[in-house]
Design a protein around this motif. Structure first.
Motif, PDB file in Angstrom:
ATOM      1  N   ILE B  33      -1.915  -3.605  -8.469  1.00 55.24           N
ATOM      2  CA  ILE B  33      -2.259  -2.205  -8.192  1.00 55.24           C
ATOM      3  C   ILE B  33      -3.155  -2.107  -6.959  1.00 55.24           C
ATOM      4  N   ALA B  34      -4.102  -3.049  -6.861  1.00 56.81           N
ATOM      5  CA  ALA B  34      -4.990  -3.020  -5.701  1.00 56.81           C
ATOM      6  C   ALA B  34      -4.174  -3.169  -4.423  1.00 56.81           C
ATOM      7  N   ALA B  35      -3.174  -4.066  -4.482  1.00 54.06           N
ATOM      8  CA  ALA B  35      -2.322  -4.251  -3.302  1.00 54.06           C
ATOM      9  C   ALA B  35      -1.589  -2.965  -2.977  1.00 54.06           C
ATOM     10  N   VAL B  36      -1.088  -2.317  -4.016  1.00 51.20           N
ATOM     11  CA  VAL B  36      -0.366  -1.065  -3.790  1.00 51.20           C
ATOM     12  C   VAL B  36      -1.281  -0.040  -3.135  1.00 51.20           C
ATOM     13  N   ILE B  37      -2.460   0.123  -3.726  1.00 48.52           N
ATOM     14  CA  ILE B  37      -3.380   1.139  -3.215  1.00 48.52           C
ATOM     15  C   ILE B  37      -3.760   0.821  -1.770  1.00 48.52           C
ATOM     16  N   THR B  38      -4.140  -0.442  -1.549  1.00 45.72           N
ATOM     17  CA  THR B  38      -4.574  -0.815  -0.214  1.00 45.72           C
ATOM     18  C   THR B  38      -3.451  -0.590   0.788  1.00 45.72           C
ATOM     19  N   MET B  39      -2.255  -1.037   0.386  1.00 51.81           N
ATOM     20  CA  MET B  39      -1.146  -0.904   1.326  1.00 51.81           C
ATOM     21  C   MET B  39      -0.790   0.549   1.583  1.00 51.81           C
ATOM     22  N   MET B  40      -0.813   1.326   0.502  1.00 49.58           N
ATOM     23  CA  MET B  40      -0.492   2.740   0.676  1.00 49.58           C
ATOM     24  C   MET B  40      -1.509   3.395   1.599  1.00 49.58           C
ATOM     25  N   LEU B 315      12.059  14.374  19.494  1.00 49.39           N
ATOM     26  CA  LEU B 315      10.794  13.756  19.129  1.00 49.39           C
ATOM     27  C   LEU B 315      10.515  13.954  17.651  1.00 49.39           C
ATOM     28  N   LEU B 316      10.848  15.170  17.202  1.00 44.93           N
ATOM     29  CA  LEU B 316      10.589  15.476  15.797  1.00 44.93           C
ATOM     30  C   LEU B 316      11.371  14.562  14.875  1.00 44.93           C
ATOM     31  N   SER B 317      12.644  14.366  15.217  1.00 46.05           N
ATOM     32  CA  SER B 317      13.445  13.515  14.334  1.00 46.05           C
ATOM     33  C   SER B 317      12.952  12.082  14.410  1.00 46.05           C
ATOM     34  N   THR B 318      12.473  11.654  15.575  1.00 47.98           N
ATOM     35  CA  THR B 318      11.865  10.324  15.673  1.00 47.98           C
ATOM     36  C   THR B 318      10.682  10.235  14.734  1.00 47.98           C
ATOM     37  N   LEU B 319       9.868  11.282  14.795  1.00 41.68           N
ATOM     38  CA  LEU B 319       8.670  11.308  13.951  1.00 41.68           C
ATOM     39  C   LEU B 319       9.048  11.212  12.478  1.00 41.68           C
ATOM     40  N   THR B 320      10.021  12.033  12.097  1.00 40.70           N
ATOM     41  CA  THR B 320      10.419  12.056  10.690  1.00 40.70           C
ATOM     42  C   THR B 320      10.961  10.700  10.265  1.00 40.70           C
ATOM     43  N   SER B 321      11.856  10.137  11.081  1.00 42.36           N
ATOM     44  CA  SER B 321      12.474   8.887  10.654  1.00 42.36           C
ATOM     45  C   SER B 321      11.451   7.764  10.662  1.00 42.36           C
ATOM     46  N   THR B 322      10.521   7.791  11.598  1.00 46.38           N
ATOM     47  CA  THR B 322       9.483   6.757  11.613  1.00 46.38           C
ATOM     48  C   THR B 322       8.640   6.829  10.353  1.00 46.38           C
ATOM     49  N   GLY B 328       9.118   4.012   3.205  1.00 51.14           N
ATOM     50  CA  GLY B 328      10.058   3.164   2.483  1.00 51.14           C
ATOM     51  C   GLY B 328       9.599   1.726   2.459  1.00 51.14           C
ATOM     52  N   LEU B 329       9.176   1.244   3.603  1.00 48.60           N
ATOM     53  CA  LEU B 329       8.720  -0.138   3.724  1.00 48.60           C
ATOM     54  C   LEU B 329       7.564  -0.400   2.768  1.00 48.60           C
ATOM     55  N   LEU B 330       6.596   0.518   2.799  1.00 51.89           N
ATOM     56  CA  LEU B 330       5.418   0.359   1.947  1.00 51.89           C
ATOM     57  C   LEU B 330       5.808   0.355   0.482  1.00 51.89           C
ATOM     58  N   LEU B 331       6.715   1.240   0.151  1.00 46.46           N
ATOM     59  CA  LEU B 331       7.118   1.368  -1.240  1.00 46.46           C
ATOM     60  C   LEU B 331       7.749   0.075  -1.733  1.00 46.46           C
ATOM     61  N   VAL B 332       8.598  -0.517  -0.883  1.00 47.77           N
ATOM     62  CA  VAL B 332       9.274  -1.752  -1.273  1.00 47.77           C
ATOM     63  C   VAL B 332       8.250  -2.859  -1.511  1.00 47.77           C
ATOM     64  N   VAL B 333       7.330  -2.998  -0.559  1.00 42.92           N
ATOM     65  CA  VAL B 333       6.316  -4.048  -0.708  1.00 42.92           C
ATOM     66  C   VAL B 333       5.487  -3.800  -1.963  1.00 42.92           C
ATOM     67  N   ALA B 334       5.136  -2.538  -2.170  1.00 43.27           N
ATOM     68  CA  ALA B 334       4.327  -2.189  -3.333  1.00 43.27           C
ATOM     69  C   ALA B 334       5.073  -2.516  -4.622  1.00 43.27           C
ATOM     70  N   LEU B 335       6.358  -2.183  -4.640  1.00 41.98           N
ATOM     71  CA  LEU B 335       7.134  -2.437  -5.846  1.00 41.98           C
ATOM     72  C   LEU B 335       7.203  -3.925  -6.146  1.00 41.98           C
ATOM     73  N   ILE B 336       7.379  -4.721  -5.082  1.00 43.04           N
ATOM     74  CA  ILE B 336       7.458  -6.165  -5.298  1.00 43.04           C
ATOM     75  C   ILE B 336       6.169  -6.663  -5.930  1.00 43.04           C
ATOM     76  N   SER B 337       5.037  -6.229  -5.397  1.00 37.78           N
ATOM     77  CA  SER B 337       3.787  -6.751  -5.954  1.00 37.78           C
ATOM     78  C   SER B 337       3.594  -6.264  -7.379  1.00 37.78           C
ATOM     79  N   LEU B 338       4.086  -5.063  -7.669  1.00 37.00           N
ATOM     80  CA  LEU B 338       3.948  -4.576  -9.045  1.00 37.00           C
ATOM     81  C   LEU B 338       4.837  -5.355 -10.001  1.00 37.00           C
ATOM     82  N   VAL B 339       6.038  -5.687  -9.542  1.00 36.99           N
ATOM     83  CA  VAL B 339       6.928  -6.467 -10.405  1.00 36.99           C
ATOM     84  C   VAL B 339       6.309  -7.820 -10.695  1.00 36.99           C
TER      85      VAL B 339
END
Lengths: 236, 452
Positions: B33-40, B315-322, B328-339
């Motif tokens: 959880i700490a990893a998730v929070i920190t990463m988020m 620019l806006l679409s760049t912003l949104t996709s970035t 998404g990236l953060l979520l994946v990493v967070a999920l891995i550490s939670l698993v």
């Protein structure tokens, strides 16, 4: 009146490869209310299996079992759990106390599974009273590791009694105790039987223990010897 | 199956009996959880900074252009109409809540800037009000930006880009120096902070910014004929005519105001550049501006707009996709550490079930049903996970604070992350606690009692 009646109880264990091991081969016996009965037999005679069936820890393969006149041969595991919790108490050879838990909490543990609403305060008072009666009034907050074997077994007896059962099953209750404590514990059983009218079934292979019983049922090779009616002289 | 106060009490007692194991089990979840929070939090901070950087590039900017004029079948191209006025711009600032700031824009001609014996032709000569810097999120690193007063009096002041400053002044500070822009003397009041190239690869530092009134009154209209006006070098027109008495435009009487909404010839501007309060507010800003301008320009409903609003959709679409990619990236990493944490819990719970086999047998012997055992172990793992979750949240907060103070990374506390990890830790407790609990509840009481 018989509190327990067994009619032709059989138990067969099925091992792998279709091999069948008959352990009980038609046990018929009865236990009268308010008596101390010893179940005796050599190891491998099937007395433990019989004890498990009597104590609703196991199902018989065949035959009939009446508890207080009620047919209890075929019950679901939850129904058996409820009977174990409300109508019978167990005392084990190795005490089976929860480690790092005070004597009082050990005694109160079965209350966690009571179906009927229970008044915690009253239950606690009753647990204290039981410990007091068994001579452990000053040991209530001791952990099992701080108690002697005899004291531990007395805690276990108090635990078995906390739900006010009508029958107490004791599986080799003195097997791990020295002779002095053995006498102490057996006297305790007799006292409980005399004062509360609790029916007590003792499983043992020790002749001395049988001396404290009103009656001894001998088991050999999965059968009851002497038709289950050998009156022992008892210690009256 | 019931989860009562009693089962929570039982579970707490069981956990208390083996504090060390409880602590170690919890550690897995705490770290997860700490990893998730920190990463988020770090990720959120990074995402915010990225969003900020992109919006620095002008993603929040809306451009309002007049419509295209058509003469005898020949369209003269976008922005050739003369329908926008500086008053429109002021109204936008005043009445559109989604607009942070806006500035009029007057297009300039090619300009040569001369200082001493050096000259330079900047790529862009831009004009605007004092809000130009806010709209474009551009700061002045040296000197000061021009003021509202400079705009009102068409003062001959300019802010130059870094490239221009380097070309003309080298190492010396340009602030306060006088330069000539197409033979009109200007005072350099500031240098823009460097910005680098824009999306098209143009050097954004190669520019000059002057007040739009100055552009309109002194540069773009006079054009090449301005040479004679260069005599007025030492004083600007503002010094001659006191500002408080002189109106920017000729006074109009009531009927004129009624009849001619826009004094077209006097204060029309080429465009309005507005910046929305945030990237999300661009849509509402667009509709607010359109509504306001239709009202001000008295356009009948159903009639076409006499203006056009554009935003930086690329620019806006760049912003949104970035941002989406980051999340998404953060979520994946967070999920891995939670698993990982969850599997840890499952392991220890399984060990605990094995270790406490006799206890389970005993509990069954004194009346516990299978379901009681199931609930007890489930509640135990739930408590482990929830407590672990709480500690994890605290540790995560602390860790991200430490990281941000040591590394200077931006961190943004996320309430969402806290709620998410609380939910996740509870579900981990249930999901990964279920198997061991189920195993425990399936135990045969006789075997369990005699387990060594």
């Amino acid at each position: 009146m018989n509190v327990i009646e067994l009619k032709n109880i059989t138990k067969t264990y099925h091992l792998g490869g279709g091999e069948e091991v008959p352990v009980l081969r038609g046990v018929t016996c009865s236990v009268e209310r308010g008596k101390v009965v010893a179940l005796m037999g050599a190891s491998g005679s099937g007395k433990s299996t019989l004890m498990n069936i009597l104590g609703f820890l196991d199902d018989p393969s065949g035959g009939e079992y009446f508890l207080d006149g009620q047919d209890v041969t075929h019950l679901t595991s939850s129904e058996r759990a409820d009977i174990r919790g409300s109508r019978i108490g167990f005392v084990f050879q190795n005490f089976n106390l929860l480690p790092r838990t005070s004597a009082l909490h050990n005694v109160m543990m079965p209350l966690e599974y009571r179906r009927s609403a229970c008044d915690r305060k009253a239950a606690k008072l009753y647990a204290c009273e039981l410990l007091e009666r068994l001579g452990l009034g000053d040991r209530m907050n001791h952990h099992p590791s701080q108690l002697s074997g005899g004291q531990q077994q007395r805690v276990a007896i108090a635990r078995a009694l906390v739900n006010r059962p009508s029958i107490l099953f004791a599986d080799e209750p003195t097997g791990n105790l020295d002779s002095v404590t053995t006498v102490e514990i057996l006297e305790m059983f007799r006292r409980l039987n005399r004062e509360d009218g609790i029916t007590i079934v003792l499983v043992t292979h020790d002749e001395e223990v049988c001396g404290y019983a009103d009656r001894t049922i001998h088991i050999r090779d999965g059968l009851v010897m002497d038709g289950g009616f050998s009156e022992s002289k008892g210690v009256q | 199956m019931r989860i009562s106060f009693q089962s929570v009490y039982t579970a707490f007692n069981a956990l208390r009996r083996n504090l060390m194991r409880t602590f170690l089990t919890m550690l897995g979840i705490v770290i997860g959880i700490a990893a998730v929070i920190t990463m988020m939090e770090i990720g959120n901070g990074a995402a915010k900074q990225i969003a900020e950087k992109i919006s620095n590039m002008g993603s929040n900017i809306l451009m309002v252009f007049p419509y295209a004029i058509e003469k005898a079948g020949v369209s003269t191209g976008a922005g050739t109409g003369v329908t926008l006025t500086s008053e429109d711009c002021e109204a936008i600032i005043r009445e559109c809540p989604s607009v942070r700031s806006a500035t009029p824009v007057v297009r300039g001609t090619d300009i040569q800037i001369v200082y001493g014996n050096k000259n330079w032709s900047p790529q862009r000569v831009e004009s605007g009000s004092e809000m130009y810097f806010d709209v474009n999120e551009w700061t002045v690193s040296d000197g000061e930006p021009f003021s509202a007063r400079d705009v009102a009096v068409s003062a001959c002041v300019c802010v130059i880009g870094k490239t221009v400053a380097d070309e003309l002044f080298g190492d010396e500070s340009p602030v306060g120096s006088q330069v000539r822009l197409n033979n009109v003397i200007f005072t350099v009041c500031g240098v823009l902070s460097p910005k680098g190239a824009n999306l098209m690869g143009m050097d954004q530092n190669d520019n000059i910014v002057i007040p739009w009134t100055t552009m309109r009154n002194r540069l773009s209209r006079s054009g090449g004929t301005a040479s004679t006006s260069s005599v007025s070098t030492e004083y600007s027109r503002g010094d001659v005519y006191s500002l408080s008495e002189v109106e920017l435009y000729p006074a109009r009487d009531a009927s004129q105001t009624e009849n001619y909404l826009m004094p077209i010839r006097f204060n029309n501007i080429n465009a309005i550049s507005a910046s929305a309060v945030s990237a999300d507010a661009i849509e509402s800003a667009t509709s607010e501006i359109a509504e306001l301008l239709r009202l001000r320009h008295r356009i009948k409903s159903g009639a076409e707009d006499d203006f056009e609003i554009r935003d930086m959709s690329e620019l806006l679409s760049t912003l949104t996709s970035t941002t989406e990619l980051m999340t998404g990236l953060l979520l994946v990493v967070a999920l891995i550490s939670l698993v990982v944490g969850g599997v840890g819990i499952m392991n220890i719970m399984l060990v605990s079930v094995t270790e406490r086999t006799r206890e389970i047998g005993l509990r069954m012997a004194v009346g516990a049903r299978s379901s009681d055992i199931l609930v007890q172990f489930l509640v135990e793992s739930l408590i482990l996970c929830l407590l672990g979750g709480i500690f994890g949240i605290l540790c995560g907060r602390a860790a991200s604070e430490i990281i941000s103070s040591v590394n200077g990374w931006p961190v943004s506390p996320s309430f969402f992350a806290v709620v998410l990890s609380a939910l996740v830790s509870a579900s981990i407790g249930i999901v990964f606690g279920f198997y061991p609990a189920w195993r425990a509840s399936r135990l045969n009481p006789i075997d369990a009692l005699h387990y060594e």
